[in-house]
Structures are given as structure tokens and as C-alpha cells.
Design a protein around this motif. Structure first.
Motif, mmCIF file in Angstrom:
data_model
loop_
_atom_site.group_PDB
_atom_site.id
_atom_site.type_symbol
_atom_site.label_atom_id
_atom_site.label_comp_id
_atom_site.label_asym_id
_atom_site.label_seq_id
_atom_site.Cartn_x
_atom_site.Cartn_y
_atom_site.Cartn_z
ATOM 1 N N ARG A 12 62.843 49.307 89.535
ATOM 2 C CA ARG A 12 62.227 48.881 90.795
ATOM 3 C C ARG A 12 62.693 49.766 91.933
ATOM 4 O O ARG A 12 61.947 50.096 92.829
ATOM 5 C CB ARG A 12 62.626 47.442 91.101
ATOM 6 N N ILE A 49 56.327 37.554 90.042
ATOM 7 C CA ILE A 49 57.399 38.454 89.573
ATOM 8 C C ILE A 49 56.870 39.889 89.698
ATOM 9 O O ILE A 49 55.909 40.257 89.018
ATOM 10 C CB ILE A 49 57.791 38.138 88.110
ATOM 11 N N PRO A 50 57.459 40.674 90.608
ATOM 12 C CA PRO A 50 56.848 41.963 90.943
ATOM 13 C C PRO A 50 56.786 42.960 89.795
ATOM 14 O O PRO A 50 55.957 43.859 89.816
ATOM 15 C CB PRO A 50 57.734 42.503 92.070
ATOM 16 N N VAL A 51 57.664 42.801 88.788
ATOM 17 C CA VAL A 51 57.670 43.809 87.712
ATOM 18 C C VAL A 51 56.708 43.438 86.575
ATOM 19 O O VAL A 51 56.584 44.186 85.614
ATOM 20 C CB VAL A 51 59.092 44.025 87.141
ATOM 21 N N LEU A 52 56.070 42.284 86.701
ATOM 22 C CA LEU A 52 55.131 41.884 85.647
ATOM 23 C C LEU A 52 53.693 42.021 86.146
ATOM 24 O O LEU A 52 53.430 41.882 87.340
ATOM 25 C CB LEU A 52 55.390 40.432 85.228
ATOM 26 N N GLU A 63 63.473 35.664 94.666
ATOM 27 C CA GLU A 63 62.702 35.808 93.423
ATOM 28 C C GLU A 63 63.392 35.089 92.258
ATOM 29 O O GLU A 63 62.743 34.435 91.437
ATOM 30 C CB GLU A 63 62.604 37.301 93.138
ATOM 31 N N ARG A 106 62.255 46.761 83.460
ATOM 32 C CA ARG A 106 61.411 47.092 84.615
ATOM 33 C C ARG A 106 62.185 46.869 85.912
ATOM 34 O O ARG A 106 61.978 47.597 86.889
ATOM 35 C CB ARG A 106 60.145 46.242 84.600
ATOM 36 N N ASN A 107 63.056 45.862 85.932
ATOM 37 C CA ASN A 107 63.856 45.620 87.136
ATOM 38 C C ASN A 107 64.729 46.824 87.483
ATOM 39 O O ASN A 107 64.950 47.137 88.646
ATOM 40 C CB ASN A 107 64.749 44.388 86.963
ATOM 41 N N GLU A 167 50.861 38.973 82.720
ATOM 42 C CA GLU A 167 52.236 38.603 82.314
ATOM 43 C C GLU A 167 52.792 37.508 83.232
ATOM 44 O O GLU A 167 53.510 36.616 82.774
ATOM 45 C CB GLU A 167 53.147 39.842 82.360
ATOM 46 N N LEU A 169 62.121 31.966 89.878
ATOM 47 C CA LEU A 169 62.200 31.926 88.411
ATOM 48 C C LEU A 169 62.831 30.626 87.938
ATOM 49 O O LEU A 169 62.377 29.994 86.987
ATOM 50 C CB LEU A 169 63.020 33.113 87.881
#
Lengths: 408, 191
Positions: A14, B59-62, A297, A10-11, B66, A301
Motif C-alpha cells: 500500500r 478494505i482498500p487492498v481488496l 480500517e 497487498r497491505n 473481494e 474489520l
């Protein structure tokens, strides 16, 4: 692992535009690489087929003196038996015993020096495919009053002869006496090499041998083997079997072709390697930009518990996925490109291709891309991409989580 | 609480194990986290501390679900447990209809509620919230604080805020005031 893959995948999407740009760059890079490699390999393969398969064969055996003096008297003792023995070897595809020597061809108008090859038509067809090289006429059907000779189209033009013309061959018999005999041109053949076509004529050895007063004469044995990769070992075996003969492989007979092929294979790895290296730097730039845009970001994490190694692997996985997608598309499109271009071949006649023929190259070039090349390029791309991802991945994890979280 | 530059964020980073003290110790539940090696510290944070940041930092893609499951995933919880807990937490913060929505489709207040759900989902010992209402409008801030107060009681998880938002301070059971990196006041309230 599944989540890591999911996040990485998915990254990539983006920033669709950026990812598509690098994917297109990789695809074009691969297509360019495959085209250049396919073109070079195609040219070399055509020249190899032309020179080795239709002219010299994989291995040749001669009397040692024959190399310097191609005369009938320098024949192989028991040549026919030797050819049969070689034919019985497991790795031999075919062994063609020939009576070869230099002589003179004379038409009603002109004469020229030629190499006369006395052959067994059936064996020669299986060795050099001479029967398939005919542009005009029939293959040793002997339907005329005079015995048949097959000559090259260019030679016929030089002699102002044509199919059906009577010509005279003059040569020395095994005692050195001059012999002349009349023949009828039964067919004209054509090969890419003008030198071969202008200088080589074929007659049946059963006709030629009585003329030199040696019914069993063999001055040359041309051998085709089943696995060409082994040609040096097989030539060595023949040297051990026949120490009295001069055994030469195609690499000895055509050293410039051998050098050219060797050089190409080494060159090819560099050429493809440099293209992939360039592509990898493009990838490095893309991933680095993507990482630097989300330091915050990545810091989050790590703050919430993702280990540095996991973040590192996430960045590497992103790059690997990007390269796999781009690589797969690039190779599929390259494959389709090769198929499309090979429908008619690439016609170089308008781009100085005529000059190529002088060096034994065909003017219509067919791309030659072995499956291994696609495989190697694919693997190399992914390996280079992973190597290229190390720097951005290191960048991604070098901040402390507290520092990274504060960055916007 | 304290004015800007008083050391609130530094204090949270220290007790959250994100920064190391130049002197002294940070002892949490008997463990001096200032002496832990990095990998142990990552593990400690993962198992014991929840974080809520000022800028939400999802987390922008989740999707919301999620995002909430993410820490539990790092903790290697079973898929079923994660699924159940994530849904439950999103329900608790009033976002059960936004389970499969990505952060960019949520308002600031909704994102911060997902961040709270994420921080609490893995049942940490305490949650550090660095100015969580700073970017929210009044209604969203009140809404978030109501949710956090309720979860504090229901989930029995301590919430530690760094803030100068009076709305937060009014609900706190203990308020430590920092000035220039020093504790200037420590007040307890029965709320």
C-alpha cells in the motif's frame, strides 16, 4: 489463510516507498552482517588452515620429555608401529611419523637455529601438503650428490643461500654426541607464518635417522582425522591407547588460535544478532506506522466480524512476509557479493596487511560464509521480525471496534 | 433520526454489539447480546448484522468482489457460493462492470453501493447504516436509497438507518426520533 496472506501481502505494498525503504535497509543490514562475519571467518579459516593443516596437524604424539627438550633421544618407543596402528584406525586420514629435533643450520655466510624435521616425503605430502608449498625447486627427487634439504624462503634469505646451495646441519645424535652433515638445498617453500618459514627445515627421515644412529627413530607422530569436530574425543582415545605418550590436539598445540576461533564463534552470534535486532526495530517502526494509519480500517474489520486474533495474525503475517521478502533478497545478494569478492579475494596488503602476516594471517582474505550461516541469519531474521510485530499487532487489536471505527 | 449528539450512533453501536450498555439489555431475536462474551459477540455480529458506514470503509487492498465476499469468507462459505453471491449483489447495486476494481478507483457513491452489497451479501437479519448518505451528492444518494429500498423488499432484510437526511426519512416505514439520548417520538408509516 489464503485470504489473510493475500490481504497481508497487498497491505505491504500500500505504501510502496515505505516498504521498499525498509526492505533495502534489511538487505543492507544482512549484507553488512554477512560481510563482517564472512571476513572474520575467512581470516580465521585461513589461519586455521595455515597453522593446523600445514604446520601442526590435528593431533600430535610425542615422548613426554620431548615437549621441553626437543632432542632425538626423547623418541617414541616403537614409533613406526604406533604410526601404523593409528593409520589403521577408521577415523584416521593420515598419520605421519617424523624425526624432529632442534639443531643448527650453516651456510657459507651465516648460521641459524632451526627445527629439523625428518619425514617420509610421500606421507608428509598427504599430511601437510609440503610438496604444494614449494616456491622453487623439486620435491625430494634427490638428483644431487648430497642429500636434499627443503628450507623456507625467508630462511634462505637470512642465510643468503639459494636453491642448489650447500648447507650443513648440526645436531645431537641419540647419545648426545654432536653430528654434522652436508645437504644440498633442493627446494624453497613458503608459508604465511614467518616464524615457521625461518625456523623449519625438512629432510628425509631415511637420511636423518642413520645420522642419529637410530634407524627407526620417531619423535613425533602428526595425525589428521576425518571429522575435525571430534578432535577432542579422538585425542582422548589416543591418550587411552598410548598412556606413555603425550597426546596433544591442535587446541593444545595452538591455544591462542583455539581461543580466537572459540571467541569468534561466540562473538559472531552476537554480531549477527545485534544487526538483526537493529533491523527488527526498523521493521517494528514500519509496521507500527502502518497499523496506526489504519486503526479505523482495522476497527471496521472487527466490526463486521473479523476476530481480534485474525487481525493480530494479519499484522504478524504482514511483518513476516516483509521479512521473508527482504531476507531472501538480502541473502541472495549477500551470496552474490561473497562470490564476487572471492574471485580475487580482498587484498589487505595496502591496508596494513603486511603486519597481519607476522601473526600468521594472509594478506589476501577470502570471505568464508558457511551455508548454515545464511540459513541461521534467515531464520533469525524471520523470528526477530515476528517478535517485533507483536507490539504493533497488539496495538492493532487493543481498540474496541466502536472506538476504532470512529477514528479517522 | 435526531440532531447531532442525540445518541443515534451510540444507539446503533448498542444494537450492533459494538458497545455495551451501562444498564439495561439489548435483546435481538431472543438473545441478550449485552451479556455475550467477546468471541460470541464477534460471531453474533458476523452471522446476524450487516454494517454500512458513513465513510464507506471498504478494505482498500481488496477488489469490489473481494470486499463483498469478505464477510462470507469469514463465515466460511464455499468459494462457489461466495463467488455467485458477490457477483449477484454487485449486479443488484449496478456495479457488475466494476467487479475487479479496487475502492480507490470508484466514486464515493459507487463505494457506498459496494458497502451495501457487502452488508447484504451474507444475508444478515438486519443492516445498520450509520448516515450512509452523508458523504454523497444528491444523485448518488437517491440512487443508493433506491437500491436499498429495492433490496429491503427483495432480500427481505431490515435496514436501520441513523440519519438526519430528509431523503432517507421520507422512505422509512418507522422513524424513531432521539433527543439527548431519549426516544422523543416513534412514528410508523405505511410505505
Amino acid at each position: 489463510m489464503k485470504t489473510l496472506l493475500k490481504i497481508s501481502w497487498r497491505n505491504i505494498w500500500r505504501n510502496r516507498t515505505r516498504s521498499l525503504v525498509i526492505i533495502i535497509a534489511i538487505i543492507l543490514g544482512l549484507m553488512g552482517g554477512v560481510f563482517s562475519a564472512g571476513m572474520r571467518l575467512g581470516i580465521e579459516t585461513q589461519q586455521f588452515r595455515e597453522t593446523v593443516e600445514t604446520q601442526i596437524s590435528h593431533i600430535q604424539l610425542h615422548h613426554p620429555e620431548f615437549i621441553a627438550n626437543p632432542e632425538a633421544r626423547f623418541h617414541l618407543d616403537n614409533g613406526l608401529a604406533m604410526a601404523e596402528e593409528i593409520m589403521d584406525l577408521a577415523w584416521t586420514k593420515i598419520a605421519s611419523p617424523r624425526t624432529v629435533f632442534d639443531g643448527m643450520i650453516t651456510s657459507a655466510n651465516m648460521n641459524a637455529g632451526v627445527r629439523i624435521k625428518g619425514i617420509d616425503p610421500e606421507i608428509e605430502a598427504r599430511t601437510t601438503g609440503l610438496n604444494e608449498l614449494l616456491e622453487e625447486g623439486t620435491y625430494f627427487e634427490d638428483n644431487g650428490r648430497l642429500p636434499s634439504v627443503i628450507i623456507g624462503q625467508r630462511l634462505a634469505r637470512d642465510l643468503r643461500a639459494e636453491k642448489g646451495s650447500r648447507i650443513v646441519l648440526t645436531f645431537q645424535d641419540k647419545k648426545g654426541e654432536i653430528v654434522s652433515a652436508s645437504f644440498r638445498v633442493e627446494a624453497l617453500y613458503s608459508v604465511v607464518s614467518p616464524q615457521f618459514e625461518e625456523r623449519t627445515v625438512f629432510v628425509k627421515s631415511t637420511i636423518l635417522n642413520p645420522l642419529i644412529e637410530d634407524n627407526n627413530s620417531v619423535t613425533e607422530i602428526a595425525v589428521l582425522i576425518d571429522n575435525l569436530d571430534d578432535y577432542q574425543a579422538k585425542a582422548e582415545m589416543l591418550r587411552e591407547m598410548y598412556p606413555e605418550a603425550e597426546v596433544r590436539s591442535w587446541a593444545d598445540l595452538a591455544p591462542s588460535l583455539h581461543f580466537s576461533i572459540e571467541f569468534l564463534h561466540r562473538n559472531l552470534a552476537w554480531m549477527v544478532g545485534i544487526i538483526i535486532l537493529g533491523v527488527s526495530f526498523g521493521l517494528l517502526n514500519t509496521i507500527l506506522m502502518s497499523v496506526l494509519e489504519r486503526v479505523n480500517e482495522l476497527g471496521v474489520l472487527m466490526a463486521i466480524g473479523m476476530k481480534r486474533l485474525q487481525v493480530f495474525l494479519m499484522v504478524v503475517t504482514e511483518t513476516a512476509l516483509l521479512s521473508v521478502v527482504a531476507g531472501a533478497l538480502g541473502l541472495i545478494l549477500s551470496y552474490l557479493m561473497v562470490i564476487l569478492l572471492n574471485i580475487n579475494g580482498i587484498d589487505m596488503s595496502g591496508a596494513g596487511g603486511e603486519g597481519l602476516a607476522e601473526f600468521g594471517y594472509d594478506t589476501i582474505i577470502f570471505l568464508e560464509v558457511p551455508a548454515k550461516l545464511y540459513f541461521d541469519v534467515g531464520i533469525l531474521l524471520v523470528v526477530f521480525a515476528i517478535l517485533a510485530s507483536i507490539y504493533p499487532a497488539w496495538k492493532a487489536v487493543r481498540f474496541s471496534p466502536a472506538e476504532a471505527v470512529r477514528m479517522e | 433520526m435526531g440532531p447531532s449528539g442525540s445518541g443515534k450512533t451510540t444507539f446503533l453501536n448498542l444494537i450492533g454489539g459494538l458497545d455495551k450498555p451501562t444498564q439495561g439489555q439489548v435483546v435481538i431475536d431472543g438473545t441478550d447480546i449485552s451479556t455475550l462474551k467477546e468471541s460470541k459477540l464477534f460471531d453474533f455480529r458476523l452471522r446476524n448484522i450487516g454494517f454500512v458506514f458513513q465513510s464507506y470503509n471498504l478494505i482498500p487492498v481488496l477488489t469490489a468482489k473481494e470486499n463483498v465476499s469478505f464477510i462470507m469468507l469469514l463465515q466460511k462459505q464455499s468459494k462457489e457460493a461466495m463467488e455467485k453471491r458477490a457477483k449477484e449483489m454487485l449486479e443488484q447495486v449496478g456495479l457488475s462492470d466494476k467487479i475487479n476494481v479496487r475502492p480507490n478507483q470508484l466514486s464515493g457513491g459507487q463505494q457506498q453501493r459496494v458497502a451495501v452489497a457487502r452488508a447484504l451479501a451474507s444475508k444478515p437479519k438486519f443492516v445498520l447504516a450509520d448516515e450512509p448518505t452523508a458523504n454523497l451528492d444528491t444523485e448518488s444518494a437517491f440512487n443508493l436509497l433506491d437500491i436499498m429500498s429495492r433490496l429491503n423488499k427483495e432480500e427481505n432484510i431490515t435496514l436501520i438507518f441513523s440519519t438526519h437526511d430528509q431523503r432517507v426519512i421520507e422512505r422509512a416505514k418507522r422513524v424513531i426520533t432521539l433527543v439527548d439520548g431519549e426516544v422523543s417520538k416513534d412514528e410508523k408509516f405505511d410505505r
